[in-house]
Write a protein that holds these residues in place. Structure first.
Motif, PDB file in Angstrom:
ATOM      1  N   TYR A   2       1.272  -1.233   0.034  1.00  0.00           N
ATOM      2  CA  TYR A   2       0.079  -0.233   0.129  1.00  0.00           C
ATOM      3  C   TYR A   2       0.973   0.934   0.103  1.00  0.00           C
ATOM      4  N   VAL A   3       1.461   1.403  -0.936  1.00  0.00           N
ATOM      5  CA  VAL A   3       2.643   2.882  -0.802  1.00  0.00           C
ATOM      6  C   VAL A   3       1.991   2.995  -2.180  1.00  0.00           C
ATOM      7  N   ASP A   4       0.432   4.051  -1.284  1.00  0.00           N
ATOM      8  CA  ASP A   4       0.195   5.350  -2.037  1.00  0.00           C
ATOM      9  C   ASP A   4      -0.369   6.195  -0.777  1.00  0.00           C
ATOM     10  N   ASN A   5      -0.946   7.173  -1.477  1.00  0.00           N
ATOM     11  CA  ASN A   5      -1.017   7.795  -0.610  1.00  0.00           C
ATOM     12  C   ASN A   5      -2.675   8.026   0.517  1.00  0.00           C
ATOM     13  N   ASN A   6      -2.722   7.374   0.291  1.00  0.00           N
ATOM     14  CA  ASN A   6      -3.973   6.951   1.620  1.00  0.00           C
ATOM     15  C   ASN A   6      -3.960   6.994   2.691  1.00  0.00           C
ATOM     16  N   TRP A   7      -2.891   7.028   3.041  1.00  0.00           N
ATOM     17  CA  TRP A   7      -2.211   6.427   4.506  1.00  0.00           C
ATOM     18  C   TRP A   7      -2.536   7.989   5.691  1.00  0.00           C
ATOM     19  N   LEU A  64      12.965  -1.945   7.051  1.00  0.00           N
ATOM     20  CA  LEU A  64      11.887  -1.986   8.237  1.00  0.00           C
ATOM     21  C   LEU A  64      10.909  -1.581   7.978  1.00  0.00           C
ATOM     22  N   THR A  65       9.447  -2.226   8.063  1.00  0.00           N
ATOM     23  CA  THR A  65       8.503  -1.809   7.913  1.00  0.00           C
ATOM     24  C   THR A  65       7.165  -2.492   8.880  1.00  0.00           C
ATOM     25  N   VAL A  66       7.062  -1.588  10.073  1.00  0.00           N
ATOM     26  CA  VAL A  66       6.037  -2.536  10.445  1.00  0.00           C
ATOM     27  C   VAL A  66       4.477  -2.067  10.294  1.00  0.00           C
ATOM     28  N   TYR A  67       3.740  -3.156  10.695  1.00  0.00           N
ATOM     29  CA  TYR A  67       2.868  -3.282  10.770  1.00  0.00           C
ATOM     30  C   TYR A  67       2.104  -3.723  10.930  1.00  0.00           C
ATOM     31  N   TYR A  68       0.322  -3.345  11.768  1.00  0.00           N
ATOM     32  CA  TYR A  68      -0.616  -4.240  12.323  1.00  0.00           C
ATOM     33  C   TYR A  68      -1.648  -3.740  11.992  1.00  0.00           C
ATOM     34  N   LEU A  69      -2.407  -4.471  12.719  1.00  0.00           N
ATOM     35  CA  LEU A  69      -3.929  -4.392  12.262  1.00  0.00           C
ATOM     36  C   LEU A  69      -4.332  -4.165  13.699  1.00  0.00           C
ATOM     37  N   VAL A  70      -5.886  -3.028  13.485  1.00  0.00           N
ATOM     38  CA  VAL A  70      -5.995  -3.038  15.135  1.00  0.00           C
ATOM     39  C   VAL A  70      -7.741  -2.549  15.547  1.00  0.00           C
ATOM     40  N   ARG A  71      -8.012  -3.562  15.980  1.00  0.00           N
ATOM     41  CA  ARG A  71      -9.733  -3.300  16.557  1.00  0.00           C
ATOM     42  C   ARG A  71      -9.784  -3.158  17.894  1.00  0.00           C
ATOM     43  N   GLU A  72     -10.827  -1.848  17.955  1.00  0.00           N
ATOM     44  CA  GLU A  72     -11.111  -1.607  19.576  1.00  0.00           C
ATOM     45  C   GLU A  72      -9.952  -1.396  19.900  1.00  0.00           C
ATOM     46  N   GLY A  73      -8.498  -1.537  19.715  1.00  0.00           N
ATOM     47  CA  GLY A  73      -7.645  -0.485  20.762  1.00  0.00           C
ATOM     48  C   GLY A  73      -6.923  -1.883  20.733  1.00  0.00           C
ATOM     49  N   GLN A  74      -7.107  -3.426  19.684  1.00  0.00           N
ATOM     50  CA  GLN A  74      -6.620  -4.175  20.042  1.00  0.00           C
ATOM     51  C   GLN A  74      -6.193  -4.543  19.070  1.00  0.00           C
ATOM     52  N   LEU A  75      -4.195  -4.376  19.541  1.00  0.00           N
ATOM     53  CA  LEU A  75      -3.235  -4.466  18.089  1.00  0.00           C
ATOM     54  C   LEU A  75      -2.886  -6.148  17.683  1.00  0.00           C
ATOM     55  N   TYR A  76      -3.025  -6.238  16.680  1.00  0.00           N
ATOM     56  CA  TYR A  76      -2.521  -7.599  15.817  1.00  0.00           C
ATOM     57  C   TYR A  76      -1.197  -7.109  15.011  1.00  0.00           C
ATOM     58  N   ILE A 121       2.651 -10.163  -5.014  1.00  0.00           N
ATOM     59  CA  ILE A 121       1.694  -9.988  -6.693  1.00  0.00           C
ATOM     60  C   ILE A 121       1.874  -8.995  -7.246  1.00  0.00           C
ATOM     61  N   VAL A 122       2.646  -9.361  -8.600  1.00  0.00           N
ATOM     62  CA  VAL A 122       3.381  -8.557  -9.488  1.00  0.00           C
ATOM     63  C   VAL A 122       2.166  -8.340 -10.629  1.00  0.00           C
ATOM     64  N   GLU A 123       1.901  -6.847 -10.653  1.00  0.00           N
ATOM     65  CA  GLU A 123       1.554  -6.721 -11.658  1.00  0.00           C
ATOM     66  C   GLU A 123       2.134  -5.541 -13.045  1.00  0.00           C
ATOM     67  N   ASP A 124       2.434  -4.626 -12.791  1.00  0.00           N
ATOM     68  CA  ASP A 124       3.401  -3.767 -13.423  1.00  0.00           C
ATOM     69  C   ASP A 124       4.290  -3.135 -13.155  1.00  0.00           C
ATOM     70  N   MET A 125       5.431  -2.737 -13.882  1.00  0.00           N
ATOM     71  CA  MET A 125       7.124  -2.493 -12.995  1.00  0.00           C
ATOM     72  C   MET A 125       6.786  -1.391 -12.384  1.00  0.00           C
ATOM     73  N   ASP A 126       6.315  -1.124 -11.785  1.00  0.00           N
ATOM     74  CA  ASP A 126       5.639   0.190 -10.871  1.00  0.00           C
ATOM     75  C   ASP A 126       5.836  -0.727  -9.733  1.00  0.00           C
ATOM     76  N   ASN A 127       5.541  -1.407  -9.896  1.00  0.00           N
ATOM     77  CA  ASN A 127       5.584  -2.359  -7.910  1.00  0.00           C
ATOM     78  C   ASN A 127       6.759  -1.627  -7.242  1.00  0.00           C
ATOM     79  N   PRO A 128       7.071  -0.923  -5.835  1.00  0.00           N
ATOM     80  CA  PRO A 128       7.376  -0.221  -5.362  1.00  0.00           C
ATOM     81  C   PRO A 128       8.296  -1.470  -4.873  1.00  0.00           C
ATOM     82  N   HIS A 129       8.219  -2.985  -4.737  1.00  0.00           N
ATOM     83  CA  HIS A 129       8.598  -3.734  -4.114  1.00  0.00           C
ATOM     84  C   HIS A 129       9.639  -4.388  -4.913  1.00  0.00           C
ATOM     85  N   LEU A 130       8.902  -3.958  -6.162  1.00  0.00           N
ATOM     86  CA  LEU A 130      10.639  -5.045  -7.295  1.00  0.00           C
ATOM     87  C   LEU A 130      11.670  -4.583  -7.248  1.00  0.00           C
TER      88      LEU A 130
END
Length: 207
Positions: A2-7, A64-76, A121-130
Protein backbone atom coordinates in the motif's frame (compact mmCIF):
# COMPACT_ATOMS: atom_id res chain seq x y z
CA UNK A 1 2.56 -2.69 0.81
CA UNK A 2 0.00 0.00 0.00
CA UNK A 3 2.60 2.52 -1.13
CA UNK A 4 0.13 5.28 -1.97
CA UNK A 5 -1.26 8.53 -0.59
CA UNK A 6 -4.07 7.00 1.47
CA UNK A 7 -2.10 6.84 4.71
CA UNK A 8 -3.06 9.25 7.50
CA UNK A 9 -0.25 10.41 9.76
CA UNK A 10 -0.61 9.71 13.48
CA UNK A 11 0.76 12.48 15.71
CA UNK A 12 0.44 14.10 19.11
CA UNK A 13 -1.20 12.24 21.98
CA UNK A 14 -2.41 9.42 19.71
CA UNK A 15 1.13 8.74 18.52
CA UNK A 16 2.51 8.94 22.04
CA UNK A 17 -0.07 6.47 23.33
CA UNK A 18 0.60 4.05 20.48
CA UNK A 19 4.37 4.17 21.01
CA UNK A 20 3.92 3.52 24.73
CA UNK A 21 1.85 0.47 23.82
CA UNK A 22 4.31 -1.13 21.36
CA UNK A 23 7.80 0.03 22.39
CA UNK A 24 10.10 -1.79 22.01
CA UNK A 25 8.60 -3.45 18.94
CA UNK A 26 9.26 -7.20 18.96
CA UNK A 27 11.36 -6.54 22.05
CA UNK A 28 14.20 -5.02 20.02
CA UNK A 29 13.15 -2.08 17.81
CA UNK A 30 13.05 1.22 19.71
CA UNK A 31 10.15 3.53 18.85
CA UNK A 32 10.31 7.22 19.76
CA UNK A 33 8.26 10.36 19.18
CA UNK A 34 11.24 11.95 17.43
CA UNK A 35 12.36 9.29 14.94
CA UNK A 36 9.42 6.94 14.39
CA UNK A 37 6.79 7.55 11.71
CA UNK A 38 3.31 6.16 12.40
CA UNK A 39 0.40 6.19 9.96
CA UNK A 40 -2.90 4.37 9.51
CA UNK A 41 -5.34 3.50 6.74
CA UNK A 42 -8.55 1.57 6.20
CA UNK A 43 -8.76 -1.65 4.18
CA UNK A 44 -11.59 -2.45 1.74
CA UNK A 45 -12.34 -5.92 3.14
CA UNK A 46 -12.70 -4.86 6.80
CA UNK A 47 -15.26 -2.43 8.21
CA UNK A 48 -13.97 -1.75 11.71
CA UNK A 49 -10.28 -2.56 11.29
CA UNK A 50 -7.44 -0.16 10.57
CA UNK A 51 -3.93 -1.00 9.42
CA UNK A 52 -1.06 0.80 11.13
CA UNK A 53 2.35 1.29 9.51
CA UNK A 54 5.46 2.04 11.57
CA UNK A 55 8.85 3.08 10.15
CA UNK A 56 12.09 4.35 11.67
CA UNK A 57 15.31 4.93 9.73
CA UNK A 58 17.37 4.15 12.85
CA UNK A 59 16.26 0.51 12.81
CA UNK A 60 18.34 -2.33 11.41
CA UNK A 61 17.53 -2.92 8.64
CA UNK A 62 16.63 0.70 7.94
CA UNK A 63 13.94 -0.27 5.42
CA UNK A 64 12.10 -2.50 7.90
CA UNK A 65 8.41 -1.58 7.93
CA UNK A 66 6.24 -2.82 10.78
CA UNK A 67 2.49 -3.29 10.34
CA UNK A 68 -0.39 -3.92 12.71
CA UNK A 69 -4.10 -4.45 12.33
CA UNK A 70 -6.10 -2.78 15.09
CA UNK A 71 -9.65 -3.42 16.28
CA UNK A 72 -11.09 -1.49 19.22
CA UNK A 73 -7.61 -0.88 20.62
CA UNK A 74 -6.49 -4.50 20.21
CA UNK A 75 -3.32 -4.78 18.12
CA UNK A 76 -2.53 -7.70 15.83
CA UNK A 77 1.08 -7.70 14.67
CA UNK A 78 1.50 -8.65 11.00
CA UNK A 79 4.70 -10.63 11.48
CA UNK A 80 4.88 -12.66 8.27
CA UNK A 81 2.69 -15.53 9.50
CA UNK A 82 -0.97 -16.26 8.80
CA UNK A 83 -2.50 -16.63 12.32
CA UNK A 84 -2.86 -12.86 13.02
CA UNK A 85 -4.73 -12.39 9.73
CA UNK A 86 -7.01 -15.37 10.29
CA UNK A 87 -7.74 -14.19 13.84
CA UNK A 88 -8.75 -10.75 12.57
CA UNK A 89 -10.77 -12.31 9.74
CA UNK A 90 -12.82 -14.15 12.35
CA UNK A 91 -13.39 -11.32 14.82
CA UNK A 92 -13.87 -8.46 12.33
CA UNK A 93 -15.35 -10.35 10.45
CA UNK A 94 -13.85 -10.13 6.99
CA UNK A 95 -16.26 -9.17 4.21
CA UNK A 96 -15.06 -10.30 0.81
CA UNK A 97 -16.79 -9.57 -2.48
CA UNK A 98 -15.98 -9.42 -6.18
CA UNK A 99 -14.81 -5.81 -5.86
CA UNK A 100 -12.27 -6.32 -3.05
CA UNK A 101 -11.13 -9.92 -3.57
CA UNK A 102 -7.97 -8.98 -5.50
CA UNK A 103 -7.04 -6.41 -2.85
CA UNK A 104 -7.26 -9.17 -0.26
CA UNK A 105 -5.17 -11.52 -2.41
CA UNK A 106 -2.41 -8.89 -2.69
CA UNK A 107 -2.61 -8.19 1.06
CA UNK A 108 -2.50 -11.84 2.14
CA UNK A 109 0.30 -12.85 -0.22
CA UNK A 110 2.47 -9.92 0.89
CA UNK A 111 2.02 -10.44 4.62
CA UNK A 112 2.16 -14.24 4.80
CA UNK A 113 5.79 -15.12 4.15
CA UNK A 114 7.65 -18.24 3.15
CA UNK A 115 11.28 -18.95 3.99
CA UNK A 116 12.34 -16.83 1.00
CA UNK A 117 10.12 -13.82 1.67
CA UNK A 118 6.72 -12.58 0.48
CA UNK A 119 4.61 -14.03 -2.32
CA UNK A 120 4.49 -10.67 -4.05
CA UNK A 121 1.69 -10.26 -6.59
CA UNK A 122 3.39 -8.35 -9.42
CA UNK A 123 1.13 -6.60 -11.91
CA UNK A 124 3.29 -3.87 -13.42
CA UNK A 125 6.86 -2.58 -13.38
CA UNK A 126 5.91 0.25 -11.01
CA UNK A 127 5.48 -2.10 -8.05
CA UNK A 128 7.66 -0.46 -5.35
CA UNK A 129 8.76 -3.83 -3.98
CA UNK A 130 10.31 -5.00 -7.24
CA UNK A 131 14.09 -5.08 -6.61
CA UNK A 132 14.72 -3.17 -9.84
CA UNK A 133 18.01 -1.67 -8.64
CA UNK A 134 19.39 -5.20 -8.22
CA UNK A 135 18.11 -6.62 -11.51
CA UNK A 136 20.03 -6.41 -14.77
CA UNK A 137 18.45 -5.22 -18.01
CA UNK A 138 17.88 -8.75 -19.28
CA UNK A 139 16.03 -9.75 -16.11
CA UNK A 140 13.92 -6.60 -16.17
CA UNK A 141 12.97 -7.33 -19.77
CA UNK A 142 11.95 -10.89 -18.85
CA UNK A 143 9.82 -9.65 -15.95
CA UNK A 144 8.17 -6.97 -18.07
CA UNK A 145 7.31 -9.59 -20.66
CA UNK A 146 5.44 -11.92 -18.30
CA UNK A 147 3.75 -9.78 -15.66
CA UNK A 148 0.11 -8.80 -16.02
CA UNK A 149 -2.75 -7.69 -13.78
CA UNK A 150 -4.16 -10.24 -11.35
CA UNK A 151 -7.61 -11.42 -12.35
CA UNK A 152 -10.77 -12.64 -10.66
CA UNK A 153 -12.24 -15.55 -12.60
CA UNK A 154 -15.53 -16.04 -10.75
CA UNK A 155 -16.68 -18.47 -8.05
CA UNK A 156 -16.42 -22.24 -8.12
CA UNK A 157 -19.15 -24.67 -7.06
CA UNK A 158 -18.11 -24.31 -3.41
CA UNK A 159 -18.50 -20.53 -3.49
CA UNK A 160 -14.75 -19.89 -3.39
CA UNK A 161 -13.35 -16.89 -5.27
CA UNK A 162 -11.04 -18.09 -8.05
CA UNK A 163 -8.16 -15.76 -8.91
CA UNK A 164 -4.84 -15.87 -10.68
CA UNK A 165 -1.78 -13.67 -10.79
CA UNK A 166 1.96 -13.48 -11.28
CA UNK A 167 3.87 -14.16 -8.05
CA UNK A 168 7.44 -13.04 -7.38
CA UNK A 169 8.80 -15.41 -4.75
CA UNK A 170 12.45 -16.02 -3.93
CA UNK A 171 14.31 -15.42 -7.21
CA UNK A 172 11.57 -16.59 -9.57
CA UNK A 173 8.23 -15.62 -11.08
CA UNK A 174 5.26 -17.97 -11.15
CA UNK A 175 1.78 -17.83 -12.59
CA UNK A 176 -0.40 -18.99 -9.72
CA UNK A 177 -4.05 -19.94 -9.33
CA UNK A 178 -5.78 -19.29 -6.02
CA UNK A 179 -9.01 -20.36 -4.34
CA UNK A 180 -10.13 -17.88 -1.67
CA UNK A 181 -12.80 -18.90 0.81
CA UNK A 182 -15.37 -16.32 2.00
CA UNK A 183 -13.74 -16.45 5.46
CA UNK A 184 -10.34 -15.46 4.07
CA UNK A 185 -8.51 -18.79 3.82
CA UNK A 186 -6.39 -18.93 0.65
CA UNK A 187 -5.13 -21.99 -1.16
CA UNK A 188 -2.61 -21.80 -3.99
CA UNK A 189 -3.82 -24.46 -6.41
CA UNK A 190 -1.13 -24.31 -9.09
CA UNK A 191 2.11 -22.44 -9.59
CA UNK A 192 3.95 -22.69 -12.88
CA UNK A 193 7.34 -20.97 -13.19
CA UNK A 194 7.61 -18.37 -15.94
CA UNK A 195 11.02 -16.91 -15.00
CA UNK A 196 13.72 -18.44 -12.82
CA UNK A 197 17.21 -17.69 -11.50
CA UNK A 198 16.61 -13.96 -11.26
CA UNK A 199 19.56 -12.14 -9.64
CA UNK A 200 17.54 -10.68 -6.75
CA UNK A 201 14.77 -11.52 -4.31
CA UNK A 202 12.06 -9.20 -3.00
CA UNK A 203 13.53 -7.35 -0.02
CA UNK A 204 10.62 -5.95 2.00
CA UNK A 205 11.09 -6.99 5.64
CA UNK A 206 8.13 -6.74 8.03
CA UNK A 207 9.80 -8.37 11.05
Amino acid sequence: MYVDNNWITVSGDEKEGFIEQVDPIDGKHKATMETTDVAWRSLPFYENIAMIRVKDSSWDPAHLTVYYLVREGQLYRLNGTSPPIHEVNEVAPIKLNEENILDYLRFFCFFVRGEEGPFLIVEDMDNPHLPKDKLDDASLKVIEGVIRPATYEGKNDEGFYMCDGIVYYSNALFIANFAIQPGGMIEMLDDDPVAADLPAKVDAPVS
